[in-house]
Design an enzyme around this catalytic site. Structure first.
Site, PDB file in Angstrom:
ATOM      1  CB  SER A  79     -45.589  33.490  42.790  1.00 32.69           C
ATOM      2  OG  SER A  79     -45.788  32.271  42.008  1.00 32.69           O
ATOM      3  CE1 TYR A 103     -41.379  35.476  39.436  1.00 33.80           C
ATOM      4  CE2 TYR A 103     -42.012  33.020  39.298  1.00 33.80           C
ATOM      5  CZ  TYR A 103     -42.563  34.523  39.549  1.00 33.80           C
ATOM      6  OH  TYR A 103     -43.779  34.839  39.843  1.00 33.80           O
ATOM      7  CE  LYS A 107     -42.958  36.953  42.305  1.00 31.06           C
ATOM      8  NZ  LYS A 107     -43.487  38.354  42.431  1.00 31.06           N
TER       9      LYS A 107
END
Length: 375
Positions: A79, A103, A107
């Site tokens: 992302s 979150y 990643k």
């Protein structure tokens, strides 16, 4: 199948359940596209342990299974959030990575784990695709269908447009942007899918680690997206200006030149295409996509549960425990000998037996089964 004419082979499995994902030799899998993970930023702040466990541990289980079966080519769904808050736009792949929430850190951490895999074993091919903001839909058949209140902009706009939600909140109108609202790099989901095909092709003939942006290279503001969707749906959409959200940045868009040079890929669909296909999807599916096969199981009449339960036991006897029942998570192991043996032999449930019988184990019928032990 409706889109391609091909029915893909599907296994329903959790990456945290490693035995359930050991299908590499069975299907001759050469490469993996890894999409699986929790993805709601706000929820990750409230449930950090669940996010770290699910996203990172799941990736470790997947990579262990891949390594054991000699499959060493992976395309990871990363992302643009890994660029953090301090890099200037446009974001380039060589910039330092960071995050502002659990979150995002999953990643960042998974990118590091996959990079370390290659350092230890030069046979690996790792492509880290850094998505920007995918929106739009495909042929009205495949689109974004979030559970509950949407976390992302376009499905929220779509639900306001169709009347499921009353109003869109635009968080901040005082940024240093074209109209004061946040600017993001929106990419059509079909362009994104084509980028994955290019990445797989590249991985099959190369080893190493490559981080690659998938974006258009252009920024579009929240209000510009809103007005483009109004044009697509043919009417105005109710919105209000709300205070800025903590952690949001003014602008986020990609330098997409590496994808073009290395993969021969570039986004071709416009904001108008994205909004038109998004509206087409929500107008054809106002209540979202429904999984008929699973919902039909859930709709089994309660009065039939005992009959189904007994049938499963008898078939289990006849077919040497190839079939049986799947108890609810946390349910007690039943005392009936056949049922208990089947559960202990199939701790993660059915995978690919010749016959599947799925239903829900209920305490209300446990007594009945005990009474029928002699039958």
């Amino acid at each position: 199948k409706k889109s391609t004419g091909i029915r893909p082979i599907l296994y329903r499995a959790d990456l945290l359940d490693k035995p359930a994902i050991d299908n590499f030799e069975e299907q001759n899998i050469e490469a993996v596209i890894h999409f699986a993970g929790f993805k709601a930023v706000g929820e990750s702040v409230q449930k950090p342990l669940e996010y770290y466990h699910n996203n990172i541990t799941g990736t470790l289980m997947l990579c262990q299974s891949m390594r054991e079966h000699g499959c060493k080519k992976i395309v990871f769904s990363s992302s643009a959030t890994v660029y953090g808050m301090n890099n200037p736009v446009p974001f380039k792949e060589g910039m330092p990575t960071s995050a502002t929430n659990p979150y995002g850190y999953t990643k960042v951490m998974i990118e590091q784990i996959l990079s370390d895999l290659y350092v230890a074993d030069k046979e690996w091919s790792v492509i880290l695709l850094r998505y920007f903001n995918p929106i739009g839909a495909m042929k009205g058949l495949i689109g974004e269908d979030p559970n509950g209140i949407p976390n992302n902009l376009l499905p929220y706009i779509a639900q306001v447009a169709i009347g499921k939600l009353p109003c869109l909140s635009v968080f901040g109108d005082d940024y240093d942007t074209v109209d004061g609202t946040g600017v993001r790099d929106y990419i059509h989901v079909v362009d994104l899918a084509l980028g994955h095909l290019k990445a797989i092709d590249y991985s099959l003939s190369h080893t190493g680690v490559e981080a690659i942006n998938l974006g258009t290279g252009n920024g579009t503001s929240v209000l510009q997206i809103l007005h483009a969707f109004e044009k697509a749906c043919g009417h105005s959409i109710n919105y209000k200006i709300a205070p800025r959200r903590a952690g949001d940045i003014a602008s986020c868009y990609a330098d997409a030149s590496k994808a073009k040079e290395m993969l021969g890929w570039e986004a071709t669909r416009t904001i108008e295409d994205m909004c038109r296909t998004g509206w087409n999807f929500i107008s054809k599916n106002p209540n979202g996509l429904e999984n008929k096969s699973l919902s039909s199981i859930a709709q089994i009449k309660r009065k039939k549960l005992t009959e189904v339960y007994q049938s499963a036991l008898y078939i289990s006897q006849k077919d040497r425990l190839l079939c049986g029942f799947i108890p609810r998570a946390g349910a007690e192991i039943p005392q009936h000998t056949i049922a208990r043996n089947w559960v202990q032999a199939q701790p993660v449930g059915l995978r690919s037996p010749p016959l599947r019988i799925l239903f829900f184990y209920e305490k209300s019928i446990q007594k009945r089964i005990k009474e029928d032990t002699s039958s």
